[in-house]
Design an enzyme around this catalytic site. Structure first.
Site, PDB file in Angstrom:
ATOM      1  N   TYR A 149       0.842  -1.203   0.000  1.00 34.59           N
ATOM      2  CA  TYR A 149       0.000   0.000   0.000  1.00 34.59           C
ATOM      3  C   TYR A 149       0.875   1.251   0.000  1.00 34.59           C
ATOM      4  O   TYR A 149       0.721   2.140  -0.841  1.00 34.59           O
ATOM      5  CB  TYR A 149      -0.903  -0.031   1.230  1.00 34.59           C
ATOM      6  CG  TYR A 149      -1.918   1.088   1.315  1.00 34.59           C
ATOM      7  CD1 TYR A 149      -2.944   1.197   0.375  1.00 34.59           C
ATOM      8  CD2 TYR A 149      -1.873   2.014   2.359  1.00 34.59           C
ATOM      9  CE1 TYR A 149      -3.888   2.218   0.469  1.00 34.59           C
ATOM     10  CE2 TYR A 149      -2.813   3.029   2.460  1.00 34.59           C
ATOM     11  CZ  TYR A 149      -3.820   3.130   1.517  1.00 34.59           C
ATOM     12  OH  TYR A 149      -4.749   4.130   1.615  1.00 34.59           O
ATOM     13  N   VAL A 192     -12.107   1.847  13.608  1.00 33.97           N
ATOM     14  CA  VAL A 192     -13.414   2.478  13.862  1.00 33.97           C
ATOM     15  C   VAL A 192     -14.562   1.474  13.673  1.00 33.97           C
ATOM     16  O   VAL A 192     -15.332   1.238  14.616  1.00 33.97           O
ATOM     17  CB  VAL A 192     -13.608   3.764  13.018  1.00 33.97           C
ATOM     18  CG1 VAL A 192     -15.001   4.334  13.226  1.00 33.97           C
ATOM     19  CG2 VAL A 192     -12.543   4.805  13.371  1.00 33.97           C
TER      20      VAL A 192
HETATM   21  N1  UDP Z   1      -6.425  -1.544  15.929  1.00 35.01           N
HETATM   22  C1  UDP Z   1      -6.843  -2.108  17.139  1.00 35.01           C
HETATM   23  N2  UDP Z   1      -7.935  -2.922  17.109  1.00 35.01           N
HETATM   24  C2  UDP Z   1      -8.635  -3.209  15.982  1.00 35.01           C
HETATM   25  C3  UDP Z   1      -8.206  -2.618  14.753  1.00 35.01           C
HETATM   26  C4  UDP Z   1      -7.081  -1.792  14.768  1.00 35.01           C
HETATM   27  O1  UDP Z   1      -6.250  -1.874  18.193  1.00 35.01           O
HETATM   28  O2  UDP Z   1      -9.628  -3.950  16.064  1.00 35.01           O
HETATM   29  C5  UDP Z   1      -5.268  -0.626  15.950  1.00 35.01           C
HETATM   30  C6  UDP Z   1      -4.215  -0.893  14.885  1.00 35.01           C
HETATM   31  O3  UDP Z   1      -3.249  -1.826  15.358  1.00 35.01           O
HETATM   32  C7  UDP Z   1      -3.616   0.487  14.689  1.00 35.01           C
HETATM   33  C8  UDP Z   1      -4.784   1.439  14.927  1.00 35.01           C
HETATM   34  O4  UDP Z   1      -5.756   0.678  15.657  1.00 35.01           O
HETATM   35  O5  UDP Z   1      -2.604   0.752  15.621  1.00 35.01           O
HETATM   36  C9  UDP Z   1      -5.426   1.965  13.649  1.00 35.01           C
HETATM   37  O6  UDP Z   1      -5.587   0.868  12.797  1.00 35.01           O
HETATM   38  P1  UDP Z   1      -6.467   0.890  11.475  1.00 35.01           P
HETATM   39  O7  UDP Z   1      -6.480  -0.510  10.959  1.00 35.01           O
HETATM   40  O8  UDP Z   1      -7.762   1.558  11.720  1.00 35.01           O
HETATM   41  O9  UDP Z   1      -5.707   1.820  10.421  1.00 35.01           O
HETATM   42  P2  UDP Z   1      -4.215   2.324  10.201  1.00 35.01           P
HETATM   43  O10 UDP Z   1      -4.178   3.669  10.822  1.00 35.01           O
HETATM   44  O11 UDP Z   1      -3.242   1.386  10.860  1.00 35.01           O
HETATM   45  O12 UDP Z   1      -4.078   2.335   8.717  1.00 35.01           O
END
Ligand code: UDP
Length: 318
Positions: A149, A192
């Site tokens: 990505y 989210v």
């Molecule tokens: N995350 C989490 N629980 C979940 C999904 C994501 O703790 O069920 C964490 C993930 O490890 C990251 C952050 O939340 O540190 C944001 O993750 P997301 O997948 O939303 O997007 P990113 O910002 O990593 O592209």
């Protein structure tokens, strides 16, 4: 009065793309939505299909794209965007960012249209500079799983600038930071929708790692407003569009549990952490403020409440 436009939106059936389709149609513009439904869905655009100014082309943009008639603007919002999705579709993600972007740039060049590239905060990787401004080159592991990505988007920025310099295409590059809102797929895998789905089921929220990593969450309407603003300016350097309100994932989980009254609490998955998960992320939006006079205006609780209402509405019909 502004002229009516014909706008091509690649990835128009996706989360952000569908909001853009809606926004242009509301302004009485014509929209050509191009999507192959890899991660977008027909449901996201169902409410637009009866509008005579809405055209749908179900196509993968990595295949050559030809289009009759005039085109004023080409927006490239086609790509898997959640870590689970791009890890599941690594080759498609690289192809859509590279070949797909070039096909759309060719279309813009041929039609004399403006081109906008939806890039991402991921181009900063696991940043060593905080907050991240547009001059920061980033810290990306170019062979890690997330690189499909990150590097695709970095390449997309590069070829966008090359088309601007070489062919004088009127390009725009936005770096989108974590964005949420209605029509983000519930099984998207991002934090989210994961947290809201868990909270609505009364389950514990799954935090990956220790929850000390930070993100800054932007409501989709704020992003759409920033995009519309930028199209009105001749500005070719990348611009961060995000909400600078930074919080830890722990704090974010508490907000979701508070707003939903979730008795489920929190559960930690220390080993579930995706490789190269950025530790801190917060946009420096001084450039957007200076150039566009833009900054996000939706408070987290307000945006989250609207998003929860959307998920409740789709869950009750399933
Ligand atoms: N995350 C989490 N629980 C979940 C999904 C994501 O703790 O069920 C964490 C993930 O490890 C990251 C952050 O939340 O540190 C944001 O993750 P997301 O997948 O939303 O997007 P990113 O910002 O990593 O592209």
């Amino acid at each position: 009065m502004r002229c009516m436009l014909r706008v091509v939106i690649a990835g128009g059936a996706g989360f952000i793309g569908s909001h853009l389709c809606e926004c242009f149609l509301n302004q009485n513009d014509s929209v050509v939505c191009v999507d192959n439904y890899l991660t977008g869905t027909p449901q996201n655009i169902l409410h637009l299909q009866s509008n005579p100014k809405f055209e749908l082309i179900v196509q993968d943009i990595t295949k050559p794209l030809s289009m009759d008639g005039e085109v004023d603007t080409v927006l490239n919002f086609a790509s898997p965007a959640s870590p689970p999705h791009y890890l599941e579709h690594p080759i498609e993600t690289l192809m859509v960012g590279s070949i797909g972007t070039q096909n759309l740039l060719e279309l813009a060049k041929q039609k004399g249209a403006k081109f906008m590239m939806a890039s991402t905060s991921e181009i900063y990787g696991d940043p060593l500079q905080h907050p991240q401004d547009e001059a920061y080159y980033g810290n990306v592991n170019c062979i890690g799983p997330r690189s499909v990505y990150d590097e695709a988007k970095r390449y997309a920025e590069s070829i966008t600038m090359a088309y601007h310099r070489e062919y004088k295409v009127s390009t725009r590059i936005i770096r989108i930071f974590n964005t949420y809102g209605p029509r983000m797929s519930l099984d998207d895998g991002r934090v989210v929708p994961n947290f809201i789905a868990q909270a609505l089921r009364g389950e514990p929220l799954t935090i990956y790692g220790d929850g000390s990593q930070t993100r800054s969450f932007q409501y989709v309407d704020d992003l759409v407003e920033g995009i519309q603003n930028l199209l009105g300016y001749e500005y070719y350097e990348p611009i961060n569009l995000g909400n600078p309100h930074e919080m830890t994932i722990n704090e974010f989980a508490h907000v979701i549990n508070m707003v939903t009254d979730n008795p489920g609490g929190i559960i930690y998955h220390p080993n579930n952490r995706i490789t190269d998960d950025p530790q801190r992320r917060k946009p420096d939006i001084r450039r957007a403020k200076e150039i566009l006079g833009w900054e996000p205006s939706t408070a987290l609780v307000e945006g989250i409440t609207k998003t929860i209402a959307y998920y409740k509405s789709i869950l009750s019909v399933q």
